[in-house]
Design a protein around this motif. Structure first.
Motif: not given
Length: 106
Positions: A30-35
């Motif tokens: 997976f590759t994680e993201f946050s805003v």
């Protein structure tokens, strides 16, 4: 219909804030993201299960995530070295990239 054992798919999982790469019915990475407060999508981490390394899955999940972000009109902040390297080496049409000062831009 179950996925074949070596079919690779990428899915956006908003509940986990990440894009996932699946091999058959197994989560392989997976590759994680946050805003952030400005609405930019920060990508801090990419991971592939050791059992699936050497198949290019990190590149696959990042490529799909960046293409999807471009289609959605999102601004990406590449904090993860895997994401940064991908963006340095590949053109993603329509993607808005905000290079942080700690990651060297091309």
């Amino acid at each position: 219909m179950p996925a074949s054992a070596d079919e690779t798919t990428v899915r956006r999982n908003d509940d986990e804030s990440r894009y996932e790469v699946w091999v058959g019915d197994t989560l392989a990475g997976f590759t994680e993201f946050s805003v952030d407060a400005r609405g930019r999508y920060r990508y801090p981490h990419t991971e592939v299960d050791p059992a699936f390394r050497g198949r290019g899955l990190a590149q696959t999940v990042v490529a799909e995530a960046m293409a999807d972000s471009a289609e959605r009109g999102e601004t990406v902040v590449p904090l993860c070295p895997v994401v940064a390297r991908y963006l340095q080496d590949n053109e993603v049409p329509g993607l808005d990239i905000h290079w942080p000062s700690r990651v060297s831009a091309p």
